[in-house]
Design a protein around this motif. Sequence first.
Motif, PDB file in Angstrom:
ATOM      1  N   VAL A 106      11.318 124.458 -16.959  1.00 48.86           N
ATOM      2  CA  VAL A 106      11.586 124.687 -15.775  1.00 48.86           C
ATOM      3  C   VAL A 106      13.241 126.308 -14.942  1.00 48.86           C
ATOM      4  N   LYS A 107      13.716 126.236 -15.852  1.00 46.96           N
ATOM      5  CA  LYS A 107      14.883 126.959 -16.083  1.00 46.96           C
ATOM      6  C   LYS A 107      14.184 128.057 -16.774  1.00 46.96           C
ATOM      7  N   GLY A 108      13.750 128.369 -17.851  1.00 45.31           N
ATOM      8  CA  GLY A 108      13.105 129.895 -17.805  1.00 45.31           C
ATOM      9  C   GLY A 108      11.635 129.993 -17.332  1.00 45.31           C
ATOM     10  N   VAL A 109      10.944 129.091 -16.685  1.00 40.90           N
ATOM     11  CA  VAL A 109      10.419 129.704 -14.844  1.00 40.90           C
ATOM     12  C   VAL A 109      11.182 130.497 -14.146  1.00 40.90           C
ATOM     13  N   TYR A 110      12.005 129.383 -13.673  1.00 41.80           N
ATOM     14  CA  TYR A 110      13.437 129.891 -13.099  1.00 41.80           C
ATOM     15  C   TYR A 110      13.776 131.512 -12.998  1.00 41.80           C
ATOM     16  N   LEU A 111      14.224 130.846 -13.930  1.00 39.10           N
ATOM     17  CA  LEU A 111      14.815 132.749 -14.716  1.00 39.10           C
ATOM     18  C   LEU A 111      14.123 134.011 -14.644  1.00 39.10           C
ATOM     19  N   ASP A 112      12.640 133.482 -15.142  1.00 36.70           N
ATOM     20  CA  ASP A 112      11.495 135.104 -15.082  1.00 36.70           C
ATOM     21  C   ASP A 112      11.896 135.300 -13.471  1.00 36.70           C
ATOM     22  N   ARG A 113      11.380 134.613 -12.616  1.00 42.82           N
ATOM     23  CA  ARG A 113      11.398 134.030 -10.922  1.00 42.82           C
ATOM     24  C   ARG A 113      12.587 135.394 -10.213  1.00 42.82           C
ATOM     25  N   VAL A 114      14.076 135.003 -11.025  1.00 44.39           N
ATOM     26  CA  VAL A 114      15.274 135.541 -10.561  1.00 44.39           C
ATOM     27  C   VAL A 114      15.133 136.767 -10.427  1.00 44.39           C
ATOM     28  N   GLY A 115      14.503 137.094 -12.641  1.00 49.66           N
ATOM     29  CA  GLY A 115      14.610 138.556 -13.291  1.00 49.66           C
ATOM     30  C   GLY A 115      13.715 140.006 -12.601  1.00 49.66           C
ATOM     31  N   HIS A 116      12.538 138.949 -12.274  1.00 49.94           N
ATOM     32  CA  HIS A 116      11.694 140.266 -10.868  1.00 49.94           C
ATOM     33  C   HIS A 116      12.097 140.143 -10.001  1.00 49.94           C
ATOM     34  N   TYR A 117      13.172 139.538  -9.148  1.00 53.66           N
ATOM     35  CA  TYR A 117      13.489 139.863  -7.773  1.00 53.66           C
ATOM     36  C   TYR A 117      14.115 140.774  -8.278  1.00 53.66           C
ATOM     37  N   PHE A 118      15.675 140.876  -9.441  1.00 55.64           N
ATOM     38  CA  PHE A 118      16.402 141.499  -9.141  1.00 55.64           C
ATOM     39  C   PHE A 118      15.940 142.649  -9.846  1.00 55.64           C
ATOM     40  N   ALA A 119      14.802 143.096 -10.752  1.00 54.66           N
ATOM     41  CA  ALA A 119      14.804 143.570 -10.916  1.00 54.66           C
ATOM     42  C   ALA A 119      14.015 144.743 -10.243  1.00 54.66           C
ATOM     43  N   GLU A 120      12.632 145.224  -9.621  1.00 54.68           N
ATOM     44  CA  GLU A 120      12.458 145.317  -8.255  1.00 54.68           C
ATOM     45  C   GLU A 120      13.501 145.423  -7.107  1.00 54.68           C
ATOM     46  N   ALA A 121      14.487 144.888  -6.418  1.00 57.45           N
ATOM     47  CA  ALA A 121      15.719 144.844  -5.764  1.00 57.45           C
ATOM     48  C   ALA A 121      16.179 146.615  -6.494  1.00 57.45           C
ATOM     49  N   ALA A 122      16.857 146.184  -7.713  1.00 54.47           N
ATOM     50  CA  ALA A 122      17.721 147.290  -8.366  1.00 54.47           C
ATOM     51  C   ALA A 122      16.972 148.463  -8.923  1.00 54.47           C
ATOM     52  N   LEU A 123      15.492 148.798  -9.110  1.00 57.15           N
ATOM     53  CA  LEU A 123      15.028 149.906  -8.727  1.00 57.15           C
ATOM     54  C   LEU A 123      14.433 150.860  -7.430  1.00 57.15           C
ATOM     55  N   LEU A 124      14.276 149.821  -6.426  1.00 54.92           N
ATOM     56  CA  LEU A 124      14.992 150.271  -4.731  1.00 54.92           C
ATOM     57  C   LEU A 124      15.729 150.767  -4.580  1.00 54.92           C
ATOM     58  N   ILE A 125      16.792 150.371  -4.516  1.00 53.92           N
ATOM     59  CA  ILE A 125      18.583 150.289  -4.702  1.00 53.92           C
ATOM     60  C   ILE A 125      18.798 151.387  -4.965  1.00 53.92           C
ATOM     61  N   GLY A 126      18.642 151.726  -6.378  1.00 60.01           N
ATOM     62  CA  GLY A 126      18.525 153.513  -7.632  1.00 60.01           C
ATOM     63  C   GLY A 126      17.931 154.084  -6.820  1.00 60.01           C
ATOM     64  N   LEU A 127      16.934 153.540  -6.334  1.00 60.16           N
ATOM     65  CA  LEU A 127      15.866 155.014  -5.930  1.00 60.16           C
ATOM     66  C   LEU A 127      16.710 155.289  -4.486  1.00 60.16           C
ATOM     67  N   GLY A 128      16.855 154.670  -3.152  1.00 59.24           N
ATOM     68  CA  GLY A 128      17.574 155.188  -2.499  1.00 59.24           C
ATOM     69  C   GLY A 128      19.292 155.759  -2.674  1.00 59.24           C
ATOM     70  N   PHE A 129      19.988 155.329  -4.015  1.00 58.48           N
ATOM     71  CA  PHE A 129      21.312 156.858  -4.215  1.00 58.48           C
ATOM     72  C   PHE A 129      21.006 157.634  -4.652  1.00 58.48           C
ATOM     73  N   ARG A 130      19.627 157.994  -5.677  1.00 59.79           N
ATOM     74  CA  ARG A 130      19.188 159.072  -6.077  1.00 59.79           C
ATOM     75  C   ARG A 130      18.534 159.981  -5.273  1.00 59.79           C
ATOM     76  N   ALA A 131      17.933 159.382  -3.493  1.00 60.09           N
ATOM     77  CA  ALA A 131      17.410 160.095  -2.437  1.00 60.09           C
ATOM     78  C   ALA A 131      19.350 161.200  -2.382  1.00 60.09           C
TER      79      ALA A 131
END
Length: 252
Positions: A106-131
């Motif tokens: 269950v911990k592995g499933v949880y970490l996987d979901r958290v990872g997707h949250y973090f990655a997609e949010a980080a990319l969009l925030i990075g895109l905002g700073f880049r723009a």
Amino acid sequence: MSAPSVAELRAVAQPQSTMDRRSGEHWAGLLYMRRLSIYVTWLLAKTPITPNQVTGLMIVCGVAAGAVLALPGLWAALACALLVQLYLLFDCSDGELARWTGRTSVKGVYLDRVGHYFAEAALLIGLGFRAAETAPDWYTVLGFAAALGAILIKAETDLVDVARARSGLAAATEAAAEQFASRSLGLARKIVAALRFHRVIQAVELSLIVVIAALLDPWFPATRVLVVACAVIAGVQLVLHLVSILASRRLS
């Protein structure tokens, strides 16, 4: 555990039930990454690394991609795209290693979901700073808004199972997502899904579009247009996704 052959590993780590998933398997995974990830998993199986540690590497790559994207220049966009490919690679290998070693959790499933949250949010925030290019401005705000939208869209999906679990029900099936009380709503969902516009704010697709935008930036403010588009798409998708869930059989 002795090192398996690639064929032995594939039989356990890439079962047909995994490869046939419609909503749980990314198109890039089916197209090419699963062909590569099995060899990486084969190498990882010879080491003491755990599946959750591989998931940790996935998270690091995803967040690093967002941080690099905030930097100017084509090289930063290319580095971001490369890091997202590594993110996808580890996203495939962590589950493969877990299935082979029997260390699914269950911990592995949880970490996987958290990872997707973090990655997609980080990319969009990075895109905002880049723009924004220099000091944070409204493009940065739009990047954060798009990131919030992407997180909330994922939360809408995950909260279906939370609601069902708290009601004593089993997790929703993929078939339930396709069942609607109204045929017109079902048809509308299929039309919207066919447009695939929601993929613009997903990590793999966004990282590739960012490279194209970086190539166009000398002649056209493509990155700024992209961050505006991402914010709009995230807002629209947030509403449509919620309506789709409420109108489907997933909560019944």
